[in-house]
Design a protein around this motif. Sequence first.
Motif, PDB file in Angstrom:
ATOM      1  N   GLY A 164       0.814  -1.205   0.000  1.00  0.00           N
ATOM      2  CA  GLY A 164       0.000   0.000   0.000  1.00  0.00           C
ATOM      3  C   GLY A 164       0.845   1.251   0.000  1.00  0.00           C
ATOM      4  N   GLY A 165       0.431   2.239  -0.766  1.00  0.00           N
ATOM      5  CA  GLY A 165       1.207   3.470  -0.872  1.00  0.00           C
ATOM      6  C   GLY A 165       1.319   4.235   0.441  1.00  0.00           C
ATOM      7  N   ARG A 166       0.363   4.038   1.339  1.00  0.00           N
ATOM      8  CA  ARG A 166       0.401   4.722   2.633  1.00  0.00           C
ATOM      9  C   ARG A 166       0.960   3.828   3.739  1.00  0.00           C
ATOM     10  NH1 ARG A 166      -5.549   6.437   3.503  1.00  0.00           N
ATOM     11  NH2 ARG A 166      -4.724   7.151   5.512  1.00  0.00           N
ATOM     12  N   ASP A 167       1.358   2.624   3.375  1.00  0.00           N
ATOM     13  CA  ASP A 167       1.976   1.708   4.339  1.00  0.00           C
ATOM     14  C   ASP A 167       3.487   1.924   4.292  1.00  0.00           C
ATOM     15  OD1 ASP A 167       2.285  -0.320   6.179  1.00  0.00           O
ATOM     16  OD2 ASP A 167       1.767  -1.947   4.806  1.00  0.00           O
ATOM     17  N   ARG A 172       9.125   0.673   2.895  1.00  0.00           N
ATOM     18  CA  ARG A 172      10.576   0.809   3.070  1.00  0.00           C
ATOM     19  C   ARG A 172      11.234  -0.560   3.251  1.00  0.00           C
ATOM     20  NH1 ARG A 172      14.130   0.654   7.076  1.00  0.00           N
ATOM     21  NH2 ARG A 172      12.534   0.390   8.678  1.00  0.00           N
ATOM     22  N   LEU A 173      10.647  -1.405   4.092  1.00  0.00           N
ATOM     23  CA  LEU A 173      11.211  -2.731   4.336  1.00  0.00           C
ATOM     24  C   LEU A 173      11.189  -3.588   3.073  1.00  0.00           C
ATOM     25  CD1 LEU A 173       9.587  -3.400   7.821  1.00  0.00           C
ATOM     26  CD2 LEU A 173      12.020  -3.002   7.364  1.00  0.00           C
ATOM     27  N   ASN A 174      10.137  -3.453   2.255  1.00  0.00           N
ATOM     28  CA  ASN A 174      10.074  -4.190   0.993  1.00  0.00           C
ATOM     29  C   ASN A 174      11.184  -3.755   0.052  1.00  0.00           C
ATOM     30  OD1 ASN A 174       7.289  -5.880   0.004  1.00  0.00           O
ATOM     31  ND2 ASN A 174       7.216  -4.876   1.994  1.00  0.00           N
ATOM     32  N   ARG A 175      11.428  -2.466  -0.021  1.00  0.00           N
ATOM     33  CA  ARG A 175      12.458  -1.981  -0.935  1.00  0.00           C
ATOM     34  C   ARG A 175      13.851  -2.389  -0.480  1.00  0.00           C
ATOM     35  NH1 ARG A 175       9.471   3.848  -2.315  1.00  0.00           N
ATOM     36  NH2 ARG A 175       8.168   2.952  -3.988  1.00  0.00           N
ATOM     37  N   GLU A 176      14.056  -2.436   0.822  1.00  0.00           N
ATOM     38  CA  GLU A 176      15.348  -2.904   1.328  1.00  0.00           C
ATOM     39  C   GLU A 176      15.528  -4.394   1.043  1.00  0.00           C
ATOM     40  OE1 GLU A 176      15.481  -1.875   5.445  1.00  0.00           O
ATOM     41  OE2 GLU A 176      15.766   0.271   5.062  1.00  0.00           O
ATOM     42  N   ALA A 177      14.463  -5.165   1.202  1.00  0.00           N
ATOM     43  CA  ALA A 177      14.549  -6.597   0.918  1.00  0.00           C
ATOM     44  C   ALA A 177      14.745  -6.854  -0.571  1.00  0.00           C
ATOM     45  CB  ALA A 177      13.291  -7.300   1.414  1.00  0.00           C
ATOM     46  N   ALA A 178      14.115  -6.041  -1.410  1.00  0.00           N
ATOM     47  CA  ALA A 178      14.209  -6.237  -2.861  1.00  0.00           C
ATOM     48  C   ALA A 178      15.648  -6.122  -3.344  1.00  0.00           C
ATOM     49  CB  ALA A 178      13.322  -5.232  -3.582  1.00  0.00           C
ATOM     50  N   VAL A 179      16.432  -5.284  -2.692  1.00  0.00           N
ATOM     51  CA  VAL A 179      17.840  -5.117  -3.067  1.00  0.00           C
ATOM     52  C   VAL A 179      18.599  -6.438  -2.905  1.00  0.00           C
ATOM     53  CG1 VAL A 179      19.985  -3.931  -2.467  1.00  0.00           C
ATOM     54  CG2 VAL A 179      17.839  -2.664  -2.517  1.00  0.00           C
ATOM     55  N   ARG A 180      18.145  -7.263  -1.958  1.00  0.00           N
ATOM     56  CA  ARG A 180      18.829  -8.524  -1.689  1.00  0.00           C
ATOM     57  C   ARG A 180      18.348  -9.662  -2.583  1.00  0.00           C
ATOM     58  NH1 ARG A 180      18.690  -9.684   4.596  1.00  0.00           N
ATOM     59  NH2 ARG A 180      20.194 -11.274   3.904  1.00  0.00           N
ATOM     60  N   ALA A 193      -3.435   3.111  -0.404  1.00  0.00           N
ATOM     61  CA  ALA A 193      -3.810   1.960   0.431  1.00  0.00           C
ATOM     62  C   ALA A 193      -2.944   1.875   1.676  1.00  0.00           C
ATOM     63  CB  ALA A 193      -3.701   0.667  -0.361  1.00  0.00           C
ATOM     64  N   THR A 194      -3.555   1.450   2.774  1.00  0.00           N
ATOM     65  CA  THR A 194      -2.834   1.194   4.011  1.00  0.00           C
ATOM     66  C   THR A 194      -2.549  -0.310   4.115  1.00  0.00           C
ATOM     67  OG1 THR A 194      -4.982   1.180   5.127  1.00  0.00           O
ATOM     68  CG2 THR A 194      -3.707   3.215   5.228  1.00  0.00           C
ATOM     69  N   GLU A 199      -9.217   0.232   1.899  1.00  0.00           N
ATOM     70  CA  GLU A 199      -9.786   1.329   1.128  1.00  0.00           C
ATOM     71  C   GLU A 199     -10.573   0.801  -0.071  1.00  0.00           C
ATOM     72  OE1 GLU A 199      -6.637   2.446   3.698  1.00  0.00           O
ATOM     73  OE2 GLU A 199      -6.607   1.017   2.016  1.00  0.00           O
ATOM     74  N   PRO A 200     -11.593   1.524  -0.527  1.00  0.00           N
ATOM     75  CA  PRO A 200     -12.404   1.067  -1.672  1.00  0.00           C
ATOM     76  C   PRO A 200     -11.538   0.751  -2.891  1.00  0.00           C
ATOM     77  CG  PRO A 200     -13.452   2.943  -0.609  1.00  0.00           C
ATOM     78  CD  PRO A 200     -12.096   2.804   0.028  1.00  0.00           C
ATOM     79  N   GLY A 201     -11.705  -0.445  -3.405  1.00  0.00           N
ATOM     80  CA  GLY A 201     -10.992  -0.855  -4.607  1.00  0.00           C
ATOM     81  C   GLY A 201      -9.585  -1.362  -4.386  1.00  0.00           C
TER      82      GLY A 201
END
Length: 225
Positions: A164-167, A172-180, A193-194, A199-201
């Motif tokens: 989610g864009g608001r999560d 941040r943790l996903n982007r750090e993991a993606a580097v690995r 999204a949270t 949220e709707p949709g």
Amino acid sequence: MTSEQPQSEHVSIPTDGSAIPGDLAVPPGAPSLVLFAHGSGSSRHSPRNRAVAAALQGAGLGTLLMDLLTGAEERVDVVTARHRFDIPLLGQRLVDVLDWLGGRPDTAALPVGLFGASTGAGAALVAAAERPDRVRTVVSRGGRPDLAGDALERVRAPVLLIVGGRDREVLRLNREAAVRLRAPHREHVVPGATHLFEEPGALDEVADAARDWFLGAGVPGSGGA
């Protein structure tokens, strides 16, 4: 492609001298099966995972929603939260289920995708690293791939990270993991999204992205379904 919802079969999967329950649905002619790994404090009855599973079944994919803990472990975990963050244990449970699927005549030949939510995403990536010949791809929903630790470098299946864009902390943790990750991977941010995609949709977008990924349309290097 859409199809009628298949009838779900209640299954009992042996593990560590006990058993864990699951709900298996395999439409006729299913090209693959998606194994769900729920997040901490949840179960196979997670309404969000069930909504995504219904969308995948409607596209002709098989699904298996399962509990990750035995009944005795669940009773302890409700009080102590002892097991819900035990990623090695949860990852091994998924490996047990992958091996069990490989021993069933109706699922042995089906490629398997993993759909992990929250902490279940870390466990899914551990299982993908342990069974690279069995796991075709992995989708993480609001997941904690960072909890997979050193297994991240050993994952070979393509990975889709839906956040989610608001999560913001989980993003941040996903982007750090993606580097690995050495495997092909892609990030899908659901705007506004949270963490629970309430949220709707938002959950519809998760289901659509996961469906396309599992069917091969969004997987890097894939020619599509």
